[in-house]
Design an enzyme around this catalytic site. Structure first.
Site, PDB file in Angstrom:
ATOM      1  N   GLU A  17       0.691  -1.059   0.122  1.00  0.00           N
ATOM      2  CA  GLU A  17       0.303   0.045  -0.355  1.00  0.00           C
ATOM      3  C   GLU A  17       0.625   1.384   0.452  1.00  0.00           C
ATOM      4  O   GLU A  17       0.659   2.347  -0.799  1.00  0.00           O
ATOM      5  CB  GLU A  17      -1.045  -0.475   1.268  1.00  0.00           C
ATOM      6  CG  GLU A  17      -2.171  -1.304   1.170  1.00  0.00           C
ATOM      7  CD  GLU A  17      -1.546  -2.385   1.814  1.00  0.00           C
ATOM      8  OE1 GLU A  17      -0.355  -2.494   1.466  1.00  0.00           O
ATOM      9  OE2 GLU A  17      -2.340  -3.090   2.335  1.00  0.00           O
ATOM     10  N   LYS A 119      23.705   0.769   0.230  1.00  0.00           N
ATOM     11  CA  LYS A 119      22.923  -0.477   0.781  1.00  0.00           C
ATOM     12  C   LYS A 119      23.446  -0.845   2.258  1.00  0.00           C
ATOM     13  O   LYS A 119      24.688  -0.002   3.035  1.00  0.00           O
ATOM     14  CB  LYS A 119      23.238  -1.711   0.735  1.00  0.00           C
ATOM     15  CG  LYS A 119      23.604  -2.485  -1.324  1.00  0.00           C
ATOM     16  CD  LYS A 119      24.623  -3.172  -1.012  1.00  0.00           C
ATOM     17  CE  LYS A 119      24.415  -4.603  -0.947  1.00  0.00           C
ATOM     18  NZ  LYS A 119      23.125  -5.382  -0.499  1.00  0.00           N
ATOM     19  N   GLU A 493      18.508 -10.374 -23.846  1.00  0.00           N
ATOM     20  CA  GLU A 493      17.793 -10.483 -22.674  1.00  0.00           C
ATOM     21  C   GLU A 493      16.081 -10.360 -22.606  1.00  0.00           C
ATOM     22  O   GLU A 493      15.562 -10.000 -21.928  1.00  0.00           O
ATOM     23  CB  GLU A 493      18.395 -10.172 -21.289  1.00  0.00           C
ATOM     24  CG  GLU A 493      20.261 -10.703 -21.623  1.00  0.00           C
ATOM     25  CD  GLU A 493      20.930  -9.784 -20.206  1.00  0.00           C
ATOM     26  OE1 GLU A 493      20.063  -9.682 -19.514  1.00  0.00           O
ATOM     27  OE2 GLU A 493      21.979 -10.360 -19.800  1.00  0.00           O
ATOM     28  N   ARG A 524      10.776   0.876  -4.136  1.00  0.00           N
ATOM     29  CA  ARG A 524      11.192   0.141  -4.608  1.00  0.00           C
ATOM     30  C   ARG A 524      10.890  -1.079  -3.709  1.00  0.00           C
ATOM     31  O   ARG A 524      11.890  -0.930  -2.972  1.00  0.00           O
ATOM     32  CB  ARG A 524      12.403   0.321  -5.479  1.00  0.00           C
ATOM     33  CG  ARG A 524      12.123   0.727  -6.204  1.00  0.00           C
ATOM     34  CD  ARG A 524      11.615   0.378  -7.587  1.00  0.00           C
ATOM     35  NE  ARG A 524      12.887  -0.250  -8.625  1.00  0.00           N
ATOM     36  CZ  ARG A 524      13.708   0.672  -9.470  1.00  0.00           C
ATOM     37  NH1 ARG A 524      14.341   2.066  -9.723  1.00  0.00           N
ATOM     38  NH2 ARG A 524      14.990   0.095  -9.653  1.00  0.00           N
ATOM     39  N   CYS A 525      10.663  -2.284  -4.459  1.00  0.00           N
ATOM     40  CA  CYS A 525      10.057  -3.451  -3.818  1.00  0.00           C
ATOM     41  C   CYS A 525      10.943  -4.712  -4.419  1.00  0.00           C
ATOM     42  O   CYS A 525      10.627  -4.068  -5.865  1.00  0.00           O
ATOM     43  CB  CYS A 525       9.297  -3.764  -2.906  1.00  0.00           C
ATOM     44  SG  CYS A 525       8.453  -2.534  -1.851  1.00  0.00           S
ATOM     45  N   TRP A 570      20.813 -13.089  -4.559  1.00  0.00           N
ATOM     46  CA  TRP A 570      19.733 -11.963  -4.692  1.00  0.00           C
ATOM     47  C   TRP A 570      18.298 -13.381  -4.228  1.00  0.00           C
ATOM     48  O   TRP A 570      17.443 -12.709  -5.047  1.00  0.00           O
ATOM     49  CB  TRP A 570      19.461 -11.620  -6.128  1.00  0.00           C
ATOM     50  CG  TRP A 570      20.414 -10.506  -5.826  1.00  0.00           C
ATOM     51  CD1 TRP A 570      21.339 -10.253  -4.840  1.00  0.00           C
ATOM     52  CD2 TRP A 570      20.695  -9.497  -6.900  1.00  0.00           C
ATOM     53  NE1 TRP A 570      21.745  -9.035  -5.297  1.00  0.00           N
ATOM     54  CE2 TRP A 570      21.858  -8.559  -6.144  1.00  0.00           C
ATOM     55  CE3 TRP A 570      21.387  -9.798  -8.233  1.00  0.00           C
ATOM     56  CZ2 TRP A 570      22.523  -7.672  -7.378  1.00  0.00           C
ATOM     57  CZ3 TRP A 570      21.100  -8.630  -9.112  1.00  0.00           C
ATOM     58  CH2 TRP A 570      22.342  -8.035  -8.522  1.00  0.00           C
ATOM     59  N   HIS A 650      30.954 -10.220 -15.143  1.00  0.00           N
ATOM     60  CA  HIS A 650      30.556  -8.983 -15.316  1.00  0.00           C
ATOM     61  C   HIS A 650      30.094  -8.753 -14.117  1.00  0.00           C
ATOM     62  O   HIS A 650      29.457  -9.804 -13.419  1.00  0.00           O
ATOM     63  CB  HIS A 650      29.541  -8.873 -16.099  1.00  0.00           C
ATOM     64  CG  HIS A 650      28.886  -7.020 -15.743  1.00  0.00           C
ATOM     65  ND1 HIS A 650      29.289  -6.386 -16.418  1.00  0.00           N
ATOM     66  CD2 HIS A 650      27.587  -6.824 -15.444  1.00  0.00           C
ATOM     67  CE1 HIS A 650      28.664  -4.889 -15.746  1.00  0.00           C
ATOM     68  NE2 HIS A 650      27.293  -5.639 -15.208  1.00  0.00           N
ATOM     69  N   HIS A 703      22.770   5.035 -16.494  1.00  0.00           N
ATOM     70  CA  HIS A 703      21.559   4.455 -15.346  1.00  0.00           C
ATOM     71  C   HIS A 703      21.100   6.217 -15.824  1.00  0.00           C
ATOM     72  O   HIS A 703      19.602   6.934 -15.548  1.00  0.00           O
ATOM     73  CB  HIS A 703      21.994   4.880 -14.225  1.00  0.00           C
ATOM     74  CG  HIS A 703      22.549   3.420 -13.914  1.00  0.00           C
ATOM     75  ND1 HIS A 703      23.865   3.647 -13.718  1.00  0.00           N
ATOM     76  CD2 HIS A 703      22.689   2.699 -13.008  1.00  0.00           C
ATOM     77  CE1 HIS A 703      23.706   2.417 -13.370  1.00  0.00           C
ATOM     78  NE2 HIS A 703      22.642   1.341 -12.417  1.00  0.00           N
ATOM     79  N   CYS A 735      27.034  -1.685 -17.748  1.00  0.00           N
ATOM     80  CA  CYS A 735      26.155  -2.285 -17.247  1.00  0.00           C
ATOM     81  C   CYS A 735      24.953  -2.798 -18.531  1.00  0.00           C
ATOM     82  O   CYS A 735      24.904  -2.229 -19.812  1.00  0.00           O
ATOM     83  CB  CYS A 735      26.098  -1.949 -15.723  1.00  0.00           C
ATOM     84  SG  CYS A 735      24.617  -3.200 -15.130  1.00  0.00           S
TER      85      CYS A 735
HETATM   86  N1  GLN Z   1      23.712  -8.574 -17.960  1.00  0.00           N
HETATM   87  C1  GLN Z   1      23.061  -8.461 -17.374  1.00  0.00           C
HETATM   88  C2  GLN Z   1      22.195  -7.000 -18.089  1.00  0.00           C
HETATM   89  O1  GLN Z   1      22.761  -6.478 -18.848  1.00  0.00           O
HETATM   90  C3  GLN Z   1      23.825  -7.826 -16.363  1.00  0.00           C
HETATM   91  C4  GLN Z   1      22.941  -7.269 -14.614  1.00  0.00           C
HETATM   92  C5  GLN Z   1      23.626  -6.753 -14.003  1.00  0.00           C
HETATM   93  O2  GLN Z   1      25.054  -6.440 -13.653  1.00  0.00           O
HETATM   94  N2  GLN Z   1      22.888  -6.484 -13.256  1.00  0.00           N
HETATM   95  O3  GLN Z   1      21.528  -6.883 -18.061  1.00  0.00           O
HETATM   96 ZN    ZN Z   2      25.962  -4.735 -14.227  1.00  0.00          ZN
END
Ligand code: GLN
Ligand code: ZN
Length: 763
Positions: A17, A119, A493, A524-525, A570, A650, A703, A735
């Site tokens: 909520e 974190k 992906e 965020r959850c 995770w 990565h 980002h 990323c």
């Molecule tokens: N292979 C994932 C991506 O490109 C790597 C994501 C990550 O490192 N958090 O989305």
């Molecule tokens: Zn990454």
């Protein structure tokens, strides 16, 4: 009589909520009084739930509009100047501005970027980092806590306010603008704590909980010394104070914590059961001891019998001075198992969420206080049954997995040839140019992709149509990458919702909840998958998609997997076997996938370990063991391939200084990392260590939608080349690109490729 209490309850709500109300408020669809009403209702509901569960003291102050550290910053008047209202008190919008940033003016301040998010210890919760200036002043500036105390008292509840302690608050903050020791701020901060305690006393409060989780960290001597000084000063308040520690053992801080001039101490016996006898020894005779025996960090039902062994002993020694609690705030587990209507009865009987954990705490207190009661007897026999069913269930214990684990030898975690030999063969096979360009895996997750996935899940799109939709995405991603001139391609992906859940859903031994949400930050959850049994891979997970993608191009197509450590970190892990055993099971499952990809002709396979660094234990003492098994798990999943198959990994957001030797020991042929925001500073660690394998430092930040200039990327690459020899350098973003749109993605990648080409010409 032993007392049952809780350190904090999840604030997000069993139906999220709070998330929904916050997002509606930010969009302008809900006004402030509407938002405040949702907060009030949630608090009332949560107190009622905890009271009905049977807790004696209910927490207040655990509610936050965004984050509890942020609430404290407002309370102390620690408001960065860019958000400080020119006149008047801070408002709810000041709070959200600090959390989310504002472009342009806002709420009386000039606006600017949000405070940093980091974190919270070793959890997946993120807090807003307090920003301290050299002339930092502290003054009581936010009255939320007192209002919520009044609210709870008006509802007739017996409450214990929860504060973050002064040392933990300062420790978690950051000095901005000038360089000074933030510990120097303590003397200025303490009077505000004095004021808060006085006000709470005036409201009729008896006990206050002061959280000092940093007592479970390796602390510099100056900080240890400061504890005594601080709590001596706070001693003046007539309130009874309980210092709460969690997330680990007190170890070298045990004597310090036990002897602080306060009235109670809470310790985490889930993470550090071995500290119990030592604490009992050192605890002054006047002090209350709160034992955290119900795990606040996981979803498993408590073994009541086992917990009672300690508690009965403690009750005999402490009598009235024994309190019983979850190990830490329940913020870190989902709200209510009662909401799960699609789990089978057996799986459900093994689980407990926050509401159920409160009940467990109350039952344990009852079992100490009235062991003969029928309710206690029934609960104990039920708990015993559950533990037995788990110990013996064939759904958990699988002979085949055990046999494979037993057959692991050190050679399985070792590539056939050393890196120098492998890389020569890989270069011969792949024939890539100098500064090869690639991406990290995901391409934009467009609304169309999400709709297709959702429709497929809901049965509105047939399997064949879904497959065609995803294959169309792959064809598009390949075409774009070929047009841009990238050297190593990815499939994009599109078929993945999340890098862990996607694989977890295809492994045996994972279960999924429908409503098991846990706050990550603000609204965020996350809903982590739960590892409940021995893990195995019934069939290939990615080979069809990657194979299809490879058919669309003559360029090398990179296979894309999530590594064992990240899968584990995770997820909610099992408690009946060690984390390293679970990592090894995951490693074997992924190893099979790696080999199947190789057999399907895939020459480059990336195994993401985004959570490798965050798994590092809080205490130095425990780090070595973690790194050993984490490295071993990665090697186990990646070492079954031939020399000419290139393994990538990565990692993002990682600081490598302390772990560079472990990174090298993983022995991935290529590692791609996030570096652009730190201006390649991260690479210093790689150079100092003489890191031998290939490296792809991220050359732009994914980002933000901003498109980096060719010159900018070129400058970063030249900087990178000062740390890593040119012939071992890759060119890639920081990323994955799933949160971006296609236009900026194409523009940024075009510039990236142009920069790599320019650099090649200059060699
Ligand atoms: N292979 C994932 C991506 O490109 C790597 C994501 C990550 O490192 N958090 O989305
Ligand atoms: Zn990454």
């Amino acid at each position: 009589m032993a007392i049952a209490h809780s350190l904090g309850f999840p604030r997000i709500g069993r139906d999220r909520e709070l998330k929904k109300a916050l997002e509606a408020y930010w969009k302008g669809e809900l006004d402030e009084s509407g938002l405040r009403q949702v907060g009030r209702d949630l608090r009332a509901t949560h107190w009622q739930l905890q009271k009905e569960a049977g807790l004696d003291w209910l927490p207040v102050g655990d509610f936050a509009w965004y984050d509890q550290m942020l609430t404290h910053s407002l309370m102390f008047g620690v408001i960065p100047s860019r958000f400080r209202p020119a006149t008047g008190e801070p408002t709810l919008d000041t709070l959200f501005a600090m959390a989310r940033g504002v472009s342009g003016q806002c709420c009386g301040g000039q606006g600017g970027p949000a405070s940093e998010l980091t974190k919270w210890f070793d959890t997946n919760y993120h807090y807003l980092v307090p920003e301290f200036s050299a002339d930092q002043q502290f003054s009581l500036s936010w009255t939320q806590l007192f209002e919520e105390v009044d609210e709870a008292l008006a509802l007739g509840h017996k409450v214990k306010p929860v504060l973050i302690g002064p040392l933990t608050y300062l420790w978690l903050g950051k000095v901005k603008g000038s360089d000074f020791d933030r510990l120097e701020l303590l003397d200025r901060l303490l009077p505000v704590y004095g004021e808060i305690l006085d006000r709470l006393a005036a409201q009729g409060i008896e006990w206050v909980q002061i959280d000092e989780p940093i007592l479970a960290l390796d602390l510099p001597q100056a900080w240890k010394n400061a504890f005594e000084r601080a709590y001596n000063l706070l001693q003046r308040s007539p309130l009874q104070k309980m210092v709460a520690t969690y997330f680990g053992g007190l170890e070298d801080n045990l004597g310090l914590a036990a002897s602080l001039p306060v009235d109670g101490l809470h310790v985490d016996l889930v993470r550090a059961p071995e500290q119990y006898p030592l604490i009992l020894d050192r605890l002054p005779a006047y002090k209350v001891l709160s034992l955290g025996v119900v795990n606040g960090r996981n979803v498993w039902r408590c073994d009541l019998d086992k917990a009672l062994q300690t508690l009965r002993h403690a009750a005999a020694r402490l009598g009235e001075r024994l309190w019983i609690a979850p190990s830490c705030s329940l913020l870190h587990c989902p709200v209510d198992l009662g909401r799960e209507d699609q789990l089978d009865a057996e799986l459900k009987s093994w689980l407990a969420f926050a509401v159920q954990k409160c009940r467990e705490v109350a039952l344990l207190a009852q079992a100490v206080n009235a062991p003969e009661s029928a309710e206690v007897q029934a609960a104990l026999s039920e708990s015993g049954k559950v533990q037995n069913s788990r110990k013996q269930s064939p759904r958990i214990h699988k002979a085949q997995v055990q046999e494979r684990l037993a057959a692991i030898r050190s050679r399985h975690a070792q590539r056939a040839a050393v890196f120098a030999e492998r890389i020569t063969r890989q270069h011969e096979r792949l024939k890539l140019p100098l500064f090869p360009t690639t991406t990290i895996g995901s391409f934009p997750q467009t609304p169309a992709i999400r709709q297709a996935r959702q429709a497929f899940r809901q049965g509105k799109l047939s399997g064949a149509d879904y497959q065609e939709a995803m294959q169309a995405e792959i064809r598009h991603a390949v075409a774009v990458q070929e047009k841009l001139g990238l050297d190593v391609l990815v499939h994009g992906e599109a078929e993945r919702n999340d890098m862990v859940e996607y694989f977890a859903e295809q492994l045996d031994g994972y279960l999924f909840t429908r409503f098991g949400w846990v706050q990550s930050y603000g609204s965020r959850c996350v809903k982590p998958a739960v590892i409940y049994g021995d893990l195995s891979r019934p069939r290939p997970m990615t080979v069809d998609w990657i194979g299809y993608a490879q058919q669309q191009t003559n360029k090398p197509m990179k296979g894309m997997l999530t590594g064992p450590v990240t899968m584990l970190m995770w997820s909610f892990p099992r408690e009946d076997i060690a984390p390293e055993a679970q990592a090894r099971q995951l490693a074997l499952a992924i190893r099979d996938e790696v080999q199947d990809l190789e057999t399907a002709g895939i020459g480059i396979i990336q195994i993401d370990e985004a959570a490798f660094r965050e798994g590092l234990p809080l205490r130095k003492l425990n780090q070595k063991a973690y790194l050993e098994w984490a490295v071993e798990a990665f090697r186990l999943c990646s070492s079954g391939v031939r020399d000419e198959t290139q393994i990538h990994t990565h990692m993002c957001y990682s600081e490598f200084n302390e772990i560079i030797d472990a990174i090298a020991a993983m022995d991935a042929d290529v590692i791609t990392i996030e570096t652009s925001r730190s201006q390649m500073e991260l690479l210093e660690a790689f150079r100092a260590f003489a890191y031998p394998n290939e490296v792809g430092p991220g050359v732009y930040d994914i980002h933000s939608p901003r498109v980096p200039e060719v010159g900018e990327i070129l400058a970063l690459l030249k900087k990178a080349a000062e740390h890593i020899p040119a012939e071992r350098l890759w060119v890639n973003p920081d990323c994955g690109l799933k949160t971006r749109g296609w236009p900026e993605t194409e523009a940024a990648l075009a510039n990236m490729v142009a920069a790599a080409r320019t650099l090649r010409e200059q060699q």
